[in-house]
Write a protein that holds these residues in place. Sequence first.
Motif, PDB file in Angstrom:
ATOM      1  N   LYS A  17     -69.993 -55.372 -17.215  1.00 15.90           N
ATOM      2  CA  LYS A  17     -69.140 -56.674 -17.212  1.00 15.90           C
ATOM      3  C   LYS A  17     -67.624 -56.590 -17.259  1.00 15.90           C
ATOM      4  CE  LYS A  17     -72.939 -59.469 -19.489  1.00 15.90           C
ATOM      5  NZ  LYS A  17     -73.260 -60.206 -20.785  1.00 15.90           N
ATOM      6  N   LEU A  18     -67.431 -55.764 -17.968  1.00 16.06           N
ATOM      7  CA  LEU A  18     -65.908 -55.349 -18.109  1.00 16.06           C
ATOM      8  C   LEU A  18     -65.184 -54.954 -16.798  1.00 16.06           C
ATOM      9  CD1 LEU A  18     -63.224 -55.351 -19.540  1.00 16.06           C
ATOM     10  CD2 LEU A  18     -64.031 -52.907 -20.551  1.00 16.06           C
ATOM     11  N   LEU A  19     -65.959 -53.942 -16.154  1.00 11.26           N
ATOM     12  CA  LEU A  19     -65.330 -53.519 -14.851  1.00 11.26           C
ATOM     13  C   LEU A  19     -65.553 -54.647 -13.851  1.00 11.26           C
ATOM     14  CD1 LEU A  19     -66.960 -50.088 -14.663  1.00 11.26           C
ATOM     15  CD2 LEU A  19     -64.501 -50.629 -14.581  1.00 11.26           C
ATOM     16  N   LEU A  20     -66.528 -55.400 -13.696  1.00 10.91           N
ATOM     17  CA  LEU A  20     -66.691 -56.680 -12.737  1.00 10.91           C
ATOM     18  C   LEU A  20     -65.327 -57.400 -13.180  1.00 10.91           C
ATOM     19  CD1 LEU A  20     -70.408 -57.242 -13.029  1.00 10.91           C
ATOM     20  CD2 LEU A  20     -69.177 -56.727 -10.920  1.00 10.91           C
ATOM     21  N   ARG A  63     -76.770 -51.107 -12.297  1.00  9.54           N
ATOM     22  CA  ARG A  63     -77.270 -50.885 -13.654  1.00  9.54           C
ATOM     23  C   ARG A  63     -77.594 -49.251 -13.687  1.00  9.54           C
ATOM     24  NH1 ARG A  63     -80.814 -55.483 -12.017  1.00  9.54           N
ATOM     25  NH2 ARG A  63     -80.135 -57.395 -13.057  1.00  9.54           N
ATOM     26  N   LYS A  64     -77.801 -48.694 -12.639  1.00 14.24           N
ATOM     27  CA  LYS A  64     -78.255 -47.245 -12.772  1.00 14.24           C
ATOM     28  C   LYS A  64     -76.677 -46.353 -12.930  1.00 14.24           C
ATOM     29  CE  LYS A  64     -81.393 -47.038  -8.940  1.00 14.24           C
ATOM     30  NZ  LYS A  64     -81.427 -46.641  -7.332  1.00 14.24           N
ATOM     31  N   LYS A  65     -75.733 -47.191 -12.724  1.00 22.16           N
ATOM     32  CA  LYS A  65     -74.414 -46.525 -12.968  1.00 22.16           C
ATOM     33  C   LYS A  65     -73.949 -46.544 -14.502  1.00 22.16           C
ATOM     34  CE  LYS A  65     -72.246 -47.148  -8.408  1.00 22.16           C
ATOM     35  NZ  LYS A  65     -71.390 -48.040  -7.642  1.00 22.16           N
ATOM     36  N   TYR A  66     -74.297 -47.395 -15.218  1.00 19.33           N
ATOM     37  CA  TYR A  66     -73.688 -47.909 -16.689  1.00 19.33           C
ATOM     38  C   TYR A  66     -74.877 -48.023 -17.552  1.00 19.33           C
ATOM     39  CZ  TYR A  66     -69.587 -48.438 -13.706  1.00 19.33           C
ATOM     40  OH  TYR A  66     -68.831 -48.454 -12.836  1.00 19.33           O
TER      41      TYR A  66
END
Length: 246
Positions: free
Chosen positions: A152-155, A142-145
């Motif tokens: 969600k897209l990256l995951l 959560r800190k990164k995005y």
Amino acid sequence: MAFFPHVLLQDSLGFFEMSGRSIGRQLRWNYRQGKTFQVEGDRGSIQRLLLLCLQEYIELTENIDLTIGTVVHKRAPFSPALSFEPRQESFEALERALTTDQNTRQFFQNSKIAFYENQILFPISQIVFDDFLAPIDMLDLRKKYDSVEDAKLLLSLFFSSTSDRIDALQKSVHEGSWNEAFRLAHSIKGGALSISAHEIAGIAKEIELKIKSSSHFNFEIAIESLRKSFLKGRSYWEKLKQKELQ
């Protein structure tokens, strides 16, 4: 609250990057035996002490190499302890710089930091090993995005593509295509770090390092460990998606 030591290390180096003191320096870290873990302790105190250590280490070498581990036995100055092991050729100079510095002498006297068997020790209260950790560090993610949709897209991209990359890594190792194997391990590590899947990243990093430095390493066991960690992470992500849809 528990935290990953390498995240604390990266945050600490970030201070020197912001100040312009670490330009051209590269940070390389790995967990002993490729296994990530969290620790509980006085995070602020450890970070302040780590900053003092890095301040001296930066002056000694362009490549800041640290192996992260733990020490739990009676002979150590304190136990349990979080350990950072610098490059062997830098250890004596780093110890000398820190033990003769007036600003750090008091910390040693208070037993908040110690040198022990080529390692720098920091006192902690507890070690939390992989089996008890979530495969994805959601707080760190959560800190990164700023956007949940970006995360969600990256995951989704990571878990839809990495199984094939692990297969390709195994094939490259079998064929002795070490440049390709290194590229794939590096790619898996980078993707895992981007989604805060620290266990996957730690195993991939260990494989990456061994490809470059060791011919006596059981890559089959390591790749199987990587695959199991990936499957655990993917299962965790699938369960998270189901909860969101309910």
